[in-house]
Design an enzyme around this catalytic site. Structure first.
Site, short mmCIF file in Angstrom:
data_model
loop_
_atom_site.label_atom_id
_atom_site.label_comp_id
_atom_site.label_asym_id
_atom_site.label_seq_id
_atom_site.Cartn_x
_atom_site.Cartn_y
_atom_site.Cartn_z
CB CYS A 173 79.30 13.38 73.61
SG CYS A 173 78.97 11.75 72.94
CG HIS B 169 77.70 16.20 71.00
ND1 HIS B 169 78.76 15.71 70.27
CD2 HIS B 169 76.94 15.13 71.35
CE1 HIS B 169 78.66 14.40 70.20
NE2 HIS B 169 77.56 14.03 70.84
CG ASN C 98 77.67 11.19 68.45
OD1 ASN C 98 78.72 11.74 68.77
ND2 ASN C 98 76.74 10.88 69.33
N1 ACO Z 1 67.21 1.42 60.74
C1 ACO Z 1 65.91 1.05 60.71
N2 ACO Z 1 65.16 0.91 61.78
C2 ACO Z 1 65.72 1.15 62.98
C3 ACO Z 1 67.07 1.52 63.10
C4 ACO Z 1 67.81 1.64 61.93
N3 ACO Z 1 69.11 2.01 61.93
N4 ACO Z 1 67.34 1.69 64.41
C5 ACO Z 1 66.23 1.43 65.08
N5 ACO Z 1 65.25 1.09 64.23
C6 ACO Z 1 63.90 0.73 64.54
C7 ACO Z 1 63.74 0.21 65.93
O1 ACO Z 1 64.06 -1.19 65.95
C8 ACO Z 1 62.27 0.45 66.20
O2 ACO Z 1 61.54 -0.57 65.56
P1 ACO Z 1 60.25 -1.20 66.27
O3 ACO Z 1 59.28 -0.06 66.44
O4 ACO Z 1 59.82 -2.24 65.32
O5 ACO Z 1 60.74 -1.73 67.59
C9 ACO Z 1 62.00 1.74 65.44
O6 ACO Z 1 63.07 1.89 64.49
C10 ACO Z 1 61.97 2.97 66.32
O7 ACO Z 1 63.06 2.89 67.21
P2 ACO Z 1 63.32 4.05 68.22
O8 ACO Z 1 64.53 3.73 69.02
O9 ACO Z 1 62.06 4.39 68.94
O10 ACO Z 1 63.65 5.23 67.22
P3 ACO Z 1 63.80 6.75 67.56
O11 ACO Z 1 62.85 7.53 66.76
O12 ACO Z 1 63.89 7.00 69.04
O13 ACO Z 1 65.25 7.03 66.96
C11 ACO Z 1 67.50 7.27 67.68
C12 ACO Z 1 66.36 6.31 67.44
C13 ACO Z 1 67.89 7.92 66.37
C14 ACO Z 1 68.70 6.52 68.23
C15 ACO Z 1 67.04 8.35 68.69
O14 ACO Z 1 66.50 7.76 69.84
C16 ACO Z 1 68.12 9.26 69.07
O15 ACO Z 1 68.56 10.08 68.31
N6 ACO Z 1 68.55 9.22 70.31
C17 ACO Z 1 69.62 10.08 70.77
C18 ACO Z 1 70.75 9.25 71.02
C19 ACO Z 1 72.02 9.70 70.39
O16 ACO Z 1 72.11 10.50 69.49
N7 ACO Z 1 73.02 9.11 70.95
C20 ACO Z 1 74.31 9.33 70.56
C21 ACO Z 1 75.20 9.14 71.70
S1 ACO Z 1 74.82 10.21 72.98
C22 ACO Z 1 75.30 11.64 72.54
O17 ACO Z 1 76.14 11.77 71.73
C23 ACO Z 1 74.65 12.75 73.12
#
Ligand code: ACO
Length: 331
Positions: A116, A257, A287
């Site tokens: 990214c 980004h 993204n």
């Molecule tokens: N729909 C519904 N529920 C979901 C989904 C979905 N799409 N995805 C995950 N869940 C659930 C999980 O299973 C979990 O359930 P559980 O508690 O029963 O186990 C719950 O939601 C919470 O999951 P978390 O992973 O803790 O959710 P979080 O609040 O951290 O959000 C996310 C997840 C959006 C991916 C976040 O961690 C994030 O934004 N991370 C940054 C990563 C990113 O943007 N990466 C892109 C590539 S890297 C880059 O470009 C920089």
């Protein structure tokens, strides 16, 4: 950092595929909802490339638009550098494929893989080559067909990504204090496992097992990635401002980004720059990895936001981990 104002964005182009996939569409494929995706990421829909459309095809359209915007002929391109995590092939490079599709030959062409952060790395590379005085116009292309490496059964990742390409023609100018004022880059390979596509390279060549185990898809530890993204994007931005003897107050626009609205919010708080100065279009594209910054820049320019003299801060973070920031005085 010495200010070299002689390298600027002469042309800018973007291409996003026609097909759109909304959050509601996704909720029919995996167990998710529009509400969950919007509140956790800010994303509403994303573009998905057609089956026969490869990263070079997306990049070609963005490149043609950037060249037209620069007002030069394609034969005036002296080098092609492509950033992508979804190359058409391992080799030949997507830059060589794209060069050929563009109908030019002879000039150097190569790919970089910094995920990214790719566009920031491209800006630094292009600037360095131009300042060496051997080249006049360098085509930088960030093109990503992430839909080809997303596991459409994994709700943790498939809701986050989209396809797009952005391109710029980077050129020299005699004008002082315009264009790319400075860039900082960084990386820490110790975190490589937190965001990766495990199989398909020499470490884990393609096999029946790798396909069956879904190892050709993006794997990510979301919450760790989130924390590192916020920290490194903020820190490298502050480092760059210091090196250029500028402050956050000097910045007119920040183009981060476009990964996740919550990451953008957190970076804004860390930098103490109001959200009104942040350019965001991730709601419509998700993204798109290295394509996200040029895509957002092109859209904001189209809206007439950038005025000559505006100071733009670009900052990104990606798999590797890699990160970087650039300061641009808009011309
Ligand atoms: N729909 C519904 N529920 C979901 C989904 C979905 N799409 N995805 C995950 N869940 C659930 C999980 O299973 C979990 O359930 P559980 O508690 O029963 O186990 C719950 O939601 C919470 O999951 P978390 O992973 O803790 O959710 P979080 O609040 O951290 O959000 C996310 C997840 C959006 C991916 C976040 O961690 C994030 O934004 N991370 C940054 C990563 C990113 O943007 N990466 C892109 C590539 S890297 C880059 O470009 C920089």
């Amino acid at each position: 950092m010495p200010t070299n104002s002689s390298v600027y964005i002469r042309g800018l182009g973007v291409y996003t595929p026609e097909k759109r996939l909304s959050n509601d569409d996704l909720s029919k494929i995996v167990d998710t909802s529009d509400e969950w995706i919007r509140t956790r990421t800010g994303i509403v829909s994303r573009c998905i490339a057609a089956d026969g459309e490869a990263a070079s095809d997306l990049g070609l359209k963005a490149a043609e638009r950037a060249i037209a915007d620069a007002g030069i002929s394609k034969d005036e391109i002296d080098m092609v550098i492509v950033s992508t995590v979804t190359p058409d092939y391992i080799f030949p490079s997507t830059a060589c494929v794209l060069q050929n599709k563009l109908g030019i030959s002879g000039c150097p062409a190569f790919d970089i893989l910094t995920a990214c952060s790719g566009f920031i790395y491209l800006l630094e590379l292009g600037s360095r080559f131009l300042r060496g005085n051997a080249y006049r116009n360098i085509l930088l292309v960030s093109t990503e067909k992430l839909s080809s490496v997303v596991n459409w059964k994994d709700r943790n990742t498939c809701v986050l990504f989209g396809d797009a390409a952005g391109a710029v023609v980077l050129s020299k100018t005699d004008e002082a204090d315009v264009g790319v004022l400075g860039t900082v880059l960084g990386a820490d390979g110790a975190y490589g496992d937190l965001l990766k596509q495990p199989a398909g390279g020499s470490a884990l060549p393609a096999s029946y097992e790798t396909v069956a185990n879904g190892q050709h898809f993006i794997q990510m530890q979301g919450s760790s990635v989130f924390k590192h993204a916020v920290r490194t994007m903020s820190e490298c931005s502050l480092e760059l401002l210091k090196k250029c003897n500028l402050t956050a107050e000097d910045i007119r626009w920040v183009i981060p980004h476009q990964a996740n609205m919550r990451i953008v919010d957190a970076v804004a708080r860390q930098l103490e720059i109001p959200m009104e100065k942040f350019c965001v279009n991730l709601q419509n594209y998700g993204n798109t990895s290295s394509a996200s910054i040029p895509n957002c820049m092109a859209e904001m320019r189209e809206q007439g936001r950038f005025k000559p003299g505006d100071l733009l801060l670009l900052t990104a973070f990606g798999g590797g981990f890699t990160w970087g920031a650039s300061l641009i005085r808009w011309k």
